[in-house]
Design a protein around this motif. Sequence first.
Motif, mmCIF file in Angstrom:
data_model
loop_
_atom_site.group_PDB
_atom_site.id
_atom_site.type_symbol
_atom_site.label_atom_id
_atom_site.label_comp_id
_atom_site.label_asym_id
_atom_site.label_seq_id
_atom_site.Cartn_x
_atom_site.Cartn_y
_atom_site.Cartn_z
ATOM 1 N N GLU A 48 0.904 -1.189 -0.118
ATOM 2 C CA GLU A 48 -0.218 0.449 0.076
ATOM 3 C C GLU A 48 0.675 0.913 -0.144
ATOM 4 O O GLU A 48 0.602 2.438 -0.507
ATOM 5 N N HIS A 153 -5.807 -2.016 -1.972
ATOM 6 C CA HIS A 153 -6.281 -2.377 -2.447
ATOM 7 C C HIS A 153 -6.705 -2.659 -4.058
ATOM 8 O O HIS A 153 -7.106 -0.797 -4.294
ATOM 9 N N LEU A 179 -7.168 -7.680 5.577
ATOM 10 C CA LEU A 179 -7.055 -7.600 4.189
ATOM 11 C C LEU A 179 -5.510 -8.676 4.576
ATOM 12 O O LEU A 179 -5.151 -10.027 4.176
ATOM 13 N N GLY A 248 -4.459 -11.367 -2.367
ATOM 14 C CA GLY A 248 -5.207 -10.454 -3.806
ATOM 15 C C GLY A 248 -3.568 -10.108 -4.799
ATOM 16 O O GLY A 248 -3.363 -8.734 -4.074
#
Length: 337
Positions: A48, A153, A179, A248
């Motif tokens: 991130e 995300h 997450l 992810g």
Amino acid sequence: MTDPRLSGADGLGCPAVPAAERFRRAIRVDPGLAARRLDHVLAVSIPEISRSRLQAWIASGQVRVDGSPRRSRDKVWAGEVIELEARIEPIGDCRPESIALDVVFEDEQILVVNKPAGLVVHPAAGHPDGTLQNALLHHAPNLASVPRAGIVHRLDRDTTGLLVVAKTLHAHCSLVAQLQARRVHREYCALTIGEVVAGGRIEAPIGRHPTHRTRMAVVRDGRFAATRYRVLERFRGHTLLAVELETGRTHQIRVHLTSIQFPLVGDRVYGGRPRPPKQASPALVLALQTFPRQALHAIRLGLEHPTLGTTMTWEVPMAADFADLLGLLRHESVTCS
């Protein structure tokens, strides 16, 4: 892997106080990342935060490995502890732009948007502006003090649907922790080429393709990735799946479904070349041949609100182009039955 024993006061790698100014994280180097550059390991472990920002923090001495400063290019080794404590400075390389947003939900902590096809999530090579991040900074200027303007995300440029954004550093830490703990529910609709017999689960590591560096692939030394899928509807030569992400990774759904020989309609990068069923009408043949993107839509999103602690879920209608293609497939399946 983040070691909660080495993190901030709340055990999630988040600062106790003051939440609006400091970003803290402690990471114990996983064996799979050993012998790689410090900046690379941080970029993988904290996706991130942009790599350029991480490199700036390393250069300014805000990152230490086993208590000592290192350079971005220095290698790190399994078991070493990377400690990061940095001041979040306003984003200076991404300007606000007046780009329309389809806001599904918003309060003081989070923002949920329905992303259209063609919108890149954040600036990158070839896309310096006109991104969701630019739009977010115009919509909520205070996002300049949150890492990547609150984006925790991503959706690929041509994937449509739901995406959550953190509006505060507290929300950012909460969503990242959710997450990482796989507590964020993300469900997609995916139209595949080929008739899937039954649902299943794909567990296969994903990393850079060994020869095509702009693509991802299932590779032995890739990062752990798991995807669940179930059949929603079958057509002649195609299947509509509900797909849920456990992890992810970049292009995860596209790569995993291709790996089991069911690429997405419209996904030219991963083998989704048009394969109209026999005796398909000219209209369906044309629709399949000209569908301009991968047929993937993030239809449902569920998470725990960062401050209220309540479970929240959202669902959005199918993107119009996807819905039109499904309509054609349904019509011809009925006609030929």
